[in-house]
Design a protein around this motif. Structure first.
Motif, PDB file in Angstrom:
ATOM      1  N   TYR A   1       0.852  -1.187   0.000  1.00  0.00           N
ATOM      2  CA  TYR A   1       0.000   0.000   0.000  1.00  0.00           C
ATOM      3  C   TYR A   1       0.885   1.233   0.000  1.00  0.00           C
ATOM      4  O   TYR A   1       1.698   1.440   0.917  1.00  0.00           O
ATOM      5  N   GLU A   2       0.752   2.060  -1.048  1.00  0.00           N
ATOM      6  CA  GLU A   2       1.621   3.231  -1.204  1.00  0.00           C
ATOM      7  C   GLU A   2       0.802   4.458  -1.547  1.00  0.00           C
ATOM      8  O   GLU A   2      -0.327   4.350  -2.046  1.00  0.00           O
ATOM      9  N   ALA A   3       1.386   5.637  -1.291  1.00  0.00           N
ATOM     10  CA  ALA A   3       0.783   6.889  -1.740  1.00  0.00           C
ATOM     11  C   ALA A   3       1.085   7.051  -3.225  1.00  0.00           C
ATOM     12  O   ALA A   3       2.221   6.861  -3.664  1.00  0.00           O
ATOM     13  N   ALA A   4       0.050   7.388  -4.017  1.00  0.00           N
ATOM     14  CA  ALA A   4       0.225   7.546  -5.453  1.00  0.00           C
ATOM     15  C   ALA A   4       0.865   8.892  -5.765  1.00  0.00           C
ATOM     16  O   ALA A   4       0.614   9.892  -5.074  1.00  0.00           O
ATOM     17  N   LEU A   5       1.690   8.940  -6.814  1.00  0.00           N
ATOM     18  CA  LEU A   5       2.303  10.199  -7.244  1.00  0.00           C
ATOM     19  C   LEU A   5       1.293  11.039  -8.000  1.00  0.00           C
ATOM     20  O   LEU A   5       0.487  10.518  -8.782  1.00  0.00           O
ATOM     21  N   ASP A   6       1.323  12.354  -7.751  1.00  0.00           N
ATOM     22  CA  ASP A   6       0.395  13.265  -8.426  1.00  0.00           C
ATOM     23  C   ASP A   6       0.991  13.653  -9.774  1.00  0.00           C
ATOM     24  O   ASP A   6       2.014  14.323  -9.840  1.00  0.00           O
ATOM     25  N   PRO A   7       0.355  13.203 -10.907  1.00  0.00           N
ATOM     26  CA  PRO A   7       0.928  13.531 -12.226  1.00  0.00           C
ATOM     27  C   PRO A   7       0.860  15.012 -12.548  1.00  0.00           C
ATOM     28  O   PRO A   7       1.553  15.481 -13.447  1.00  0.00           O
ATOM     29  N   ASN A   8      -0.026  15.779 -11.859  1.00  0.00           N
ATOM     30  CA  ASN A   8      -0.172  17.210 -12.133  1.00  0.00           C
ATOM     31  C   ASN A   8       0.745  18.081 -11.280  1.00  0.00           C
ATOM     32  O   ASN A   8       0.620  19.306 -11.300  1.00  0.00           O
ATOM     33  N   ALA A   9       1.598  17.424 -10.504  1.00  0.00           N
ATOM     34  CA  ALA A   9       2.492  18.202  -9.637  1.00  0.00           C
ATOM     35  C   ALA A   9       3.466  18.992 -10.490  1.00  0.00           C
ATOM     36  O   ALA A   9       4.030  18.491 -11.463  1.00  0.00           O
ATOM     37  N   THR A  10       3.618  20.281 -10.165  1.00  0.00           N
ATOM     38  CA  THR A  10       4.504  21.158 -10.945  1.00  0.00           C
ATOM     39  C   THR A  10       5.947  20.893 -10.578  1.00  0.00           C
ATOM     40  O   THR A  10       6.269  20.571  -9.428  1.00  0.00           O
ATOM     41  N   VAL A  11       6.797  21.042 -11.575  1.00  0.00           N
ATOM     42  CA  VAL A  11       8.223  20.854 -11.357  1.00  0.00           C
ATOM     43  C   VAL A  11       8.819  22.164 -10.866  1.00  0.00           C
ATOM     44  O   VAL A  11       8.504  23.232 -11.384  1.00  0.00           O
ATOM     45  N   ILE A  12       9.644  22.108  -9.882  1.00  0.00           N
ATOM     46  CA  ILE A  12      10.275  23.311  -9.330  1.00  0.00           C
ATOM     47  C   ILE A  12      11.184  23.914 -10.390  1.00  0.00           C
ATOM     48  O   ILE A  12      12.003  23.227 -11.006  1.00  0.00           O
ATOM     49  N   SER A  13      10.990  25.196 -10.656  1.00  0.00           N
ATOM     50  CA  SER A  13      11.806  25.862 -11.663  1.00  0.00           C
ATOM     51  C   SER A  13      13.234  25.988 -11.183  1.00  0.00           C
ATOM     52  O   SER A  13      13.526  25.914  -9.995  1.00  0.00           O
ATOM     53  N   SER A  14      14.131  26.210 -12.165  1.00  0.00           N
ATOM     54  CA  SER A  14      15.544  26.319 -11.814  1.00  0.00           C
ATOM     55  C   SER A  14      15.816  27.538 -10.958  1.00  0.00           C
ATOM     56  O   SER A  14      16.742  27.570 -10.171  1.00  0.00           O
ATOM     57  N   ALA A  15      14.955  28.602 -11.118  1.00  0.00           N
ATOM     58  CA  ALA A  15      15.169  29.819 -10.318  1.00  0.00           C
ATOM     59  C   ALA A  15      14.850  29.573  -8.855  1.00  0.00           C
ATOM     60  O   ALA A  15      15.411  30.189  -7.974  1.00  0.00           O
ATOM     61  N   GLN A  16      13.865  28.628  -8.600  1.00  0.00           N
ATOM     62  CA  GLN A  16      13.477  28.359  -7.223  1.00  0.00           C
ATOM     63  C   GLN A  16      14.239  27.191  -6.632  1.00  0.00           C
ATOM     64  O   GLN A  16      14.057  26.877  -5.471  1.00  0.00           O
ATOM     65  N   ALA A  17      14.995  26.520  -7.453  1.00  0.00           N
ATOM     66  CA  ALA A  17      15.715  25.355  -6.943  1.00  0.00           C
ATOM     67  C   ALA A  17      16.754  25.801  -5.929  1.00  0.00           C
ATOM     68  O   ALA A  17      17.368  26.855  -6.068  1.00  0.00           O
ATOM     69  N   PRO A  18      16.921  25.019  -4.887  1.00  0.00           N
ATOM     70  CA  PRO A  18      17.909  25.400  -3.871  1.00  0.00           C
ATOM     71  C   PRO A  18      19.303  25.416  -4.462  1.00  0.00           C
ATOM     72  O   PRO A  18      19.676  24.573  -5.259  1.00  0.00           O
ATOM     73  N   LYS A  19      20.029  26.455  -4.094  1.00  0.00           N
ATOM     74  CA  LYS A  19      21.385  26.600  -4.588  1.00  0.00           C
ATOM     75  C   LYS A  19      22.327  25.719  -3.781  1.00  0.00           C
ATOM     76  O   LYS A  19      22.220  25.638  -2.572  1.00  0.00           O
ATOM     77  N   THR A  20      23.206  25.095  -4.518  1.00  0.00           N
ATOM     78  CA  THR A  20      24.200  24.269  -3.849  1.00  0.00           C
ATOM     79  C   THR A  20      25.382  25.126  -3.468  1.00  0.00           C
ATOM     80  O   THR A  20      25.831  25.976  -4.239  1.00  0.00           O
ATOM     81  N   VAL A  21      25.859  24.914  -2.301  1.00  0.00           N
ATOM     82  CA  VAL A  21      26.991  25.693  -1.793  1.00  0.00           C
ATOM     83  C   VAL A  21      28.265  25.018  -2.235  1.00  0.00           C
ATOM     84  O   VAL A  21      28.448  23.807  -2.034  1.00  0.00           O
ATOM     85  N   ALA A  22      29.109  25.786  -2.886  1.00  0.00           N
ATOM     86  CA  ALA A  22      30.378  25.222  -3.361  1.00  0.00           C
ATOM     87  C   ALA A  22      31.241  24.861  -2.162  1.00  0.00           C
ATOM     88  O   ALA A  22      31.297  25.590  -1.170  1.00  0.00           O
ATOM     89  N   PRO A  23      31.887  23.710  -2.233  1.00  0.00           N
ATOM     90  CA  PRO A  23      32.742  23.333  -1.101  1.00  0.00           C
ATOM     91  C   PRO A  23      33.919  24.264  -0.949  1.00  0.00           C
ATOM     92  O   PRO A  23      34.444  24.799  -1.925  1.00  0.00           O
ATOM     93  N   VAL A  24      34.289  24.495   0.275  1.00  0.00           N
ATOM     94  CA  VAL A  24      35.426  25.373   0.567  1.00  0.00           C
ATOM     95  C   VAL A  24      36.703  24.641   0.226  1.00  0.00           C
ATOM     96  O   VAL A  24      36.936  23.521   0.678  1.00  0.00           O
ATOM     97  N   ARG A  25      37.515  25.274  -0.596  1.00  0.00           N
ATOM     98  CA  ARG A  25      38.769  24.651  -0.979  1.00  0.00           C
ATOM     99  C   ARG A  25      39.848  25.012   0.020  1.00  0.00           C
ATOM    100  O   ARG A  25      40.116  26.174   0.264  1.00  0.00           O
ATOM    101  N   ARG A  26      40.411  23.998   0.572  1.00  0.00           N
ATOM    102  CA  ARG A  26      41.493  24.220   1.528  1.00  0.00           C
ATOM    103  C   ARG A  26      42.831  24.153   0.804  1.00  0.00           C
ATOM    104  O   ARG A  26      42.997  23.384  -0.127  1.00  0.00           O
ATOM    105  N   PRO A  27      43.791  24.970   1.215  1.00  0.00           N
ATOM    106  CA  PRO A  27      45.100  24.928   0.550  1.00  0.00           C
ATOM    107  C   PRO A  27      45.752  23.572   0.716  1.00  0.00           C
ATOM    108  O   PRO A  27      45.645  22.929   1.759  1.00  0.00           O
ATOM    109  N   ALA A  28      46.382  23.133  -0.355  1.00  0.00           N
ATOM    110  CA  ALA A  28      47.055  21.840  -0.331  1.00  0.00           C
ATOM    111  C   ALA A  28      48.236  21.895   0.623  1.00  0.00           C
ATOM    112  O   ALA A  28      48.894  22.920   0.762  1.00  0.00           O
ATOM    113  N   PRO A  29      48.490  20.808   1.340  1.00  0.00           N
ATOM    114  CA  PRO A  29      49.637  20.809   2.267  1.00  0.00           C
ATOM    115  C   PRO A  29      50.940  20.962   1.523  1.00  0.00           C
ATOM    116  O   PRO A  29      51.092  20.518   0.390  1.00  0.00           O
TER     117      PRO A  29
END
Length: 208
Positions: A97-125
């Motif tokens: 028994y599962e919840a059915a997916l809503d085919p009319n669900a809107t896709v999140i636009s790229s403008a609203q998509a969460p931004k990924t934080v670039a990893p902090v680059r540490r200086p090489a030893p």
């Protein structure tokens, strides 16, 4: 209405088949006219019934021969179904028994998509210092500090001065003893044994 829930057959004659649950009342059984029709000998023609209560389905066994089970427990009355429950009939029919997916669900636009934080680059030893040739097995011993110049000369000078003083002292002492015309000083300690050695050589007598 759009299906909010569905059955997915995990075990049975049509493994993987999806049964959308859309009606407020659904009969499960072997009869082809049922909302969920399963053609298998372990399931009765009218095996169980689903009823929509609010936003959830309730299952009820309809006096089947092999019984109805939710999460492995046989139901004797009504049982509310929750997404993730397993419903089985007999030994081989298992529905998820599962919840059915809503085919009319809107896709999140790229403008609203969460931004990924670039990893902090540490200086090489910093690289380890490279050695030309063989790497030393252990710490290199430090060279001994060179001896200070001039120290040896001072010691030699002191020894020469002491030796000269001893010689002069011995000469002065012998002259003092020899100044006695009677020779009595030669026969006193510690000159007695010297007089016995050099006396005969110089034509003198020995001390008793």
């Amino acid at each position: 209405m759009a299906a909010q829930f569905q059955f997915v057959m995990g075990s049975g004659p049509n493994t993987g088949k999806i049964y959308p649950l859309e009606a407020p009342e659904i009969i499960i059984g072997r009869d082809a006219s049922n909302g969920v029709a399963i053609n298998d000998g372990e399931i009765s023609r009218k095996h169980a019934k689903l009823s929509l209560h609010g936003s959830a389905y309730v299952i009820q066994d309809l006096g089947s021969t092999n019984g109805s089970f939710v999460n492995g427990q046989r139901i004797t009355g009504t049982q509310v179904l929750n997404p993730g429950d397993t419903v089985s009939f007999g030994e081989n029919i298992v529905l998820m028994y599962e919840a059915a997916l809503d085919p009319n669900a809107t896709v999140i636009s790229s403008a609203q998509a969460p931004k990924t934080v670039a990893p902090v680059r540490r200086p090489a030893p910093a690289p380890a210092p490279a050695y030309s040739g063989q790497v030393p097995a252990g710490p290199v011993p430090m060279a001994a500090a060179p001896a200070k110049k001039g120290g040896g000369k001072v010691v030699v000078i002191v020894l020469v001065v002491v030796l000269v003083c001893l010689i002069l002292g011995c000469i002065a002492l012998l002259l003092y003893v020899d100044a006695d015309k009677t020779g009595a000083r030669w026969c006193t300690f510690p000159f007695k044994w010297i007089a016995n050695i050099i006396g005969p050589l110089m034509g003198r007598g020995t001390c008793p």
